[in-house]
Design an enzyme around this catalytic site. Structure first.
Site, PDB file in Angstrom:
ATOM      1  N   GLU A 119     -12.998  -1.478  11.930  1.00 26.97           N
ATOM      2  CA  GLU A 119     -12.785  -0.768  10.671  1.00 26.97           C
ATOM      3  C   GLU A 119     -13.913  -0.969   9.665  1.00 26.97           C
ATOM      4  O   GLU A 119     -14.418  -0.003   9.110  1.00 26.97           O
ATOM      5  CB  GLU A 119     -11.452  -1.219  10.054  1.00 26.97           C
ATOM      6  CG  GLU A 119     -11.192  -0.619   8.686  1.00 26.97           C
ATOM      7  CD  GLU A 119      -9.846  -1.020   8.111  1.00 26.97           C
ATOM      8  OE1 GLU A 119      -9.054  -1.673   8.811  1.00 26.97           O
ATOM      9  OE2 GLU A 119      -9.588  -0.663   6.940  1.00 26.97           O
ATOM     10  N   GLU A 161       0.821  -1.219   0.000  1.00 22.15           N
ATOM     11  CA  GLU A 161       0.000   0.000   0.000  1.00 22.15           C
ATOM     12  C   GLU A 161       0.853   1.267   0.000  1.00 22.15           C
ATOM     13  O   GLU A 161       0.592   2.209   0.762  1.00 22.15           O
ATOM     14  CB  GLU A 161      -0.957   0.009   1.201  1.00 22.15           C
ATOM     15  CG  GLU A 161      -1.940  -1.153   1.168  1.00 22.15           C
ATOM     16  CD  GLU A 161      -3.001  -1.087   2.265  1.00 22.15           C
ATOM     17  OE1 GLU A 161      -4.160  -1.354   1.961  1.00 22.15           O
ATOM     18  OE2 GLU A 161      -2.648  -0.771   3.424  1.00 22.15           O
ATOM     19  N   ASP A 220      -8.676  -8.619   4.327  1.00 24.72           N
ATOM     20  CA  ASP A 220      -8.376  -7.428   5.135  1.00 24.72           C
ATOM     21  C   ASP A 220      -9.437  -7.159   6.190  1.00 24.72           C
ATOM     22  O   ASP A 220     -10.183  -6.191   6.066  1.00 24.72           O
ATOM     23  CB  ASP A 220      -8.228  -6.210   4.224  1.00 24.72           C
ATOM     24  CG  ASP A 220      -7.856  -4.971   5.018  1.00 24.72           C
ATOM     25  OD1 ASP A 220      -7.361  -5.107   6.142  1.00 24.72           O
ATOM     26  OD2 ASP A 220      -8.068  -3.850   4.506  1.00 24.72           O
TER      27      ASP A 220
END
Lengths: 719, 719
Positions: B420, B319, B392
């Site tokens: 998240e 990332e 993820d």
């Protein structure tokens, strides 16, 4: 670690020994974390006084029914329970001596029977009366007013008397606020960052509004009302237009509902381009009919949700913010469009006078040059909000010459409680004297005695609306302001907005007594520290009228930066900005005799010397020192004062709660370190011009100028 | 307002009636604000039990002297004082029955005399023993271990028994952690923002460190140690290099000093380019000698300040983060350079396996494809940190096939406590079952019974280091995690890292009893809500193995976005990602028989169906419904469950403190609203492919698809 553990044990034991007092045990358990601000309502620890208070307040009679009277009742019992350590009876009957009676003639027949009419006539909608009376043969203390809100203010006043251990015999107190507008500005952004806030994130938890009413909203309203604040602009003047979308108005409505019983109105800072940004229009021209339509609809939407909405706060055509000038309109045209729309709803427009571009050689002239020609052009529900000084919340500035220069324009002052240029939330500072210095300043607008305060109260020009506002910093930090002492300036501001005649020292006393302790030694010691703090802050940064020589973060020193150089103008000859008749002529913006005094190097107060004059390094000062020596002396004296403050604070060990003792002690260590950096940076840098030595006997700077220059690039985190 | 005021009064009175209990009066005064987490130590309200406890613990004998033993003493007395409402004597002499004796054989001659040697041999450096013993004729409870830290863990365990009202007769408890590394990762940035944190700012107040030791640092260490956490990476894996500048190391040193007595080591996430960014080098190539020099010096500097520094955590080549691949080196070369440098100091390198680019058609394959070929290449003080699932932190994923596939590479798992993809801090969620689902999953790496947990504990491959970490979210919010229930996942994670055999339901019980109440109805009601919460969260978002169909903020739904489409692959035929042998072949990364099971549309667990298969809308499910009907059923059922959770929560009114009751009630309202938005968005969007109706009897979506699409652009503020 050792010391913490040890202290923890002591605190635990102390808590146990103290027994049942709710307030005590709470503070023992957690230490005193500052959340309760000055509304701590600690048990009265003077037994004789406590006995006498309990005797005078054996029961309470309070009329409820309205939301504000319910708030009165809740606050009163919260206060008395804490202060007395016992409950006080809430009785509908007057059956003994020592009754505390609260209400208005309208909601309490007993109070109506007392014929306070004459006295109440002077009190308006917010004032209150506290008086001892004999009623049906019983001795009573009466707290009354024309409105429920007046009773609430009276209640907070009465609780303040008790918290500061005042005598409450034969009370006869009449109090009404001098300023109509007593506001706070929160520079809170939509993402919950707070510009110049330094105390965590914004109090307004947008992600859970409107569903969740965080308890802090109510406590915030209590704190505000306790010092007479009657309105808050909840968002940054550098305004994100999205605050007035329907999505956010739903959330803000919830805040307004919570604040309402406390007399705290919501104001919103708006972005002047909203009709374009939100409305999809091609223009935000205030004379365009579609724009006017858009604002009419938006204003109606706001009032449909918040019927007592205070009004709009506008920063226009300043520091990149949009405004009417983009469309060839002046500030009055820009403000009046909104004023006309909001007037039927009872709202106002607060227009900020903080405008400047890079076009003029002297920025401090600009607001005056811009707004004085517009005097008389603003609608009667527009009020011009003017920073205390003509520049920007510097450690010290002379008052803005706009005060007194606008006979036909409603005027209010904008102070700063948060410490933007004054060590952020790391430094101990009490701004009481700073506020008073401005408020007591004589503008001479209508001859001697025309003080800034009298302009703001409407005594000089009979403004229909006027008052005071302050940029405050309460955030999500547990103690609201991060440095515990920022609370003291918040407190002093509110109290002065209510009564500008109050004394900064008295307000320090009050604040310490309520926030720390009534112990005489404690009060004396803390007060001494507070009353030194403001001059020290000026001295180690920008003494003798120097200004704007900080870093771009506004925290550390950077006299070598280009911006700083424009303001201090140091050269081989001397230092200071020539604003005399031979310079930028800013002196001429003041009324006589101030203009002459400020223009005269021998008469200008030395604290403003370098603000108005470019002065030779060898100029002789009143002290007999040269300017260079005096400047160095001030810088060193500033650091010395901080060191004294440290020593004095250390005397408080064991006298106050450990949590705040250790916290402030650590912060003073930072403050001392920063003060030395300021002093050494400035003295070493100015020395490159003066070419004169640091007088003998003073400690030499530990490092050379280059070292201090690179410190400018330290990582500094204010959040 | 009315209801709040009323409640406030009730709470005040309750506080007074309850009398002296320190803990009670504190919670009455402020409500229960969640600051104390599960370490509340409330007065035991079962009189008989209290009497019996007091009888069994009449005095305490604890050896102090070391910082950790002082912490033991402080925590113990804090706990007993709260639980008993009285003080317990700390006596150096054994003079009565009912003595609680704490120490190690090394620091307590009395304990040394008890000959626990054999039992202590099994306990390692962190385990503990709690046992009832007769000593000098007196009945004692002994808490002992090989180390002070073991005694501390035993103390927290003992206090947990009391807090959950357990019988403490005839105790004989032996406990040692199964995982060596039990860590927490804080994604805290240098500016105090917290990536995916949602609970205010970072706990680390950089502006006042190192001078000020905020009390929260100590409480954070207490909380961590109480659940066995023995290390924290204090900064974001997307690491700002400046954390390891001298300026910041001075600050971090202070944190490490505070954490040390609690057995909590500091780890730092580093930026792989630091030699360039901070050191001014031209490269960060791990084989470059200047780079190695630079890291050697920096590592030595860190250890000179923090002698027990845990090690580096590295997110490399992922990332946008820099890494060894920039210089043509692989992950092992990148990690081993640091590992060799840090090894002499006793430190480790934690290397994250979360890497992906856009180069592969199936992102979930990438970590496996990248790291399996490197197995055996990593130094023995490197540990690979692998997210629980191959994608993820989605609401539900099968376990990552890397677990079990790395016999020669130290392995640890990375869970996420912060929510998240699961409603941030707005939604009630308990992740106990989610953690267990992964830990209990059988990898079949060495045949049946090779669970993920056994890989992590080192039972399968005898890793020298291994364990568990979780991304946690404690921030400056008063209750640490914003949603009070995020604490429950934090708690469960720590307890499972200590003992993966613990049951998610038992952990829910424990947490509720300590955090809310021991009242049976309360425990039952809250537990029911918690145990429904995880499946509901999956169902209304991404049932049947769907994944990654949220907005870019990871909060709301966006099945129509390009990213989402890549993952759900909905089309006229059906929906789901074909990862079978005919698709991306990701199934082949699993050991037999899982690879066959997952590959087989009839055998794959339906909860993973669309993760592995692209399935026809008319495919028949086990329920007898078609896939379309089942999908719709799940979405509706998810919403219904949230509504049930609301109803169940409402039963708690008056049963728990009002502050948290109202808070969670408001948050559940948000959760229900969000769940409906997720359901309607997904059902309406997928319907455009399935072309099938929403089954009769289900409420119709209130708005059309376009409405839900535009909601994606609502302003969402997570801070």
């Amino acid at each position: 670690m050792h010391i913490y553990l040890y202290l923890y044990r002591v605190v635990l034991l102390t808590g146990l020994l103290l027994g049942c007092s709710q307030a005590k045990s709470q503070s023992s358990h957690n230490g005193e974390d500052g959340y309760r601000t000055w509304l701590r309502y600690e048990l009265v620890d003077d037994q004789q006084l406590l006995h006498s208070y309990k005797n005078q307040i054996q029961q309470v009679q309070v009329t409820t029914g309205t939301p504000t009277m319910q708030v009165v009742e809740a606050e009163l019992f919260r206060g008395l329970t804490g202060l007395f350590g016992t409950t006080v009876e809430n009785s509908p009957k007057l059956n003994s001596n020592g009754t505390l009676l609260l209400g208005t003639p309208e909601n309490s027949p007993l109070i109506a029977s007392l014929d306070f009419n004459k006295k109440l006539e002077q009190l308006g909608t917010e004032g209150f009366l506290i008086e001892e009376k004999k009623l049906q043969g019983h001795q009573c203390i009466v707290i009354t007013a024309n409105t429920d809100l007046g009773v609430l203010y009276g209640t907070f006043h009465f609780l303040r008397l008790l918290q500061t251990h005042q005598n409450i015999n034969d009370l006869e107190i009449v109090s009404a606020p001098q300023c109509k507008l007593r506001l706070a500005n929160h520079w809170d952004n939509l993402d919950r960052s707070v510009e110049r806030g330094y105390a965590g994130r914004s109090l307004w938890e947008w992600s859970t509004l409107p569903e969740y009413a965080h308890p802090r909203y109510t406590d915030f309203a209590r704190i505000s009302a306790s010092i007479g604040i009657n309105g808050v602009a909840i968002n940054n003047v550098n305004a994100d237009a999205r605050f007035i979308t329907s999505q956010f108005l739903t959330k803000i409505e919830t805040l307004a509902n919570i604040f309402r019983p406390y007399g705290v109105k919501v104001y919103l800072a708006i972005n002047y381009s909203s009709p374009v940004t939100l409305g999809g229009l091609k223009t935000a021209d205030p004379l365009n009919s579609e724009v006017i339509d858009w604002w009419e609809k938006k204003t109606a939407e706001i009032y449909s949700r918040i019927p007592d909405f205070g009004g709009f706060l506008v920063k226009a055509d300043s520091e990149g913010q949009p405004g009417p000038k983009t469309y060839g309109r002046n500030h009055a045209e820009g403000a009046n469009m909104l004023a006309e729309i909001i007037k039927p709803f009872g709202g106002i427009v607060i227009w900020r006078a903080f405008v400047y571009g890079e076009r003029q050689a002297d920025r401090v002239r600009e607001a005056y040059d811009e707004f004085v020609p517009l005097d008389g052009k603003f609608a009667d529900n527009v009020v011009l909000q003017i920073k205390n000084g003509p520049l920007d919340f510097m450690p010290r500035e002379p008052f803005s010459p706009l005060f007194g220069a606008l006979p036909h324009t409603n005027t209010m002052i904008e102070f700063q409680v948060t410490q933007e240029y004054l060590g952020n939330a790391n430094h101990l500072l009490y701004k009481g004297h700073m506020f008073k210095e401005t408020l007591d300043a004589d503008t001479y607008a209508k001859g001697k005695g025309t003080t800034v305060a009298k302009v703001l109260s409407g005594e000089v020009y009979d403004y229909p609306i006027s008052g005071m506002t302050a940029v405050v910093n309460p955030g999500t930090d547990r103690n609201w302001t991060r440095h515990p002492f920022v609370q003291s300036s918040w407190y002093a501001f509110g109290r002065l907005a209510w009564d500008y005649q109050l004394d900064a020292e008295q307000l320090a006393d009050e604040w310490i007594q309520q926030t720390f302790s009534n112990n005489e030694t404690v009060v004396k010691t803390i007060k001494k520290i507070m009353l030194q703090s403001d001059e020290a802050a000026v001295k180690f940064r920008e003494p003798l009228g120097l200004t704007h020589i900080g870093t771009s973060s506004h925290y550390g020193p950077a006299p070598w930066s280009n911006r700083s150089k424009r303001f201090h103008q140091a050269d081989d000859y001397g230092i200071g900005f020539n604003r005399t008749k031979n310079g930028s002529q800013a002196v001429e913006q003041y009324f006589s005799p101030l203009n002459e005094i400020y223009n005269d190097i021998d008469r200008v107060p030395e604290k403003y010397l370098l603000w108005f004059h470019h002065v030779s390094w060898s100029h002789q000062m009143k002290s007999g020192r040269t300017l260079w020596e005096e400047l160095v002396h001030k810088y060193y004296n500033g650091v010395e004062t901080v060191r004294q403050m440290q020593q004095e604070w250390n005397l408080l060990e064991g006298q106050i709660d450990e949590q705040r003792f250790l916290h402030v002690k650590a912060l003073l260590k930072i403050q001392e370190k920063d003060a030395v950096i300021w002093r050494n940076s400035c003295v070493l840098y100015f020395q490159t011009f003066s070419q004169k030595p640091i007088p003998a006997g003073l400690e030499k700077p530990e490092f050379d100028l280059n070292y201090y220059k690179q410190l400018e690039h330290r990582i500094y985190i204010s959040e």
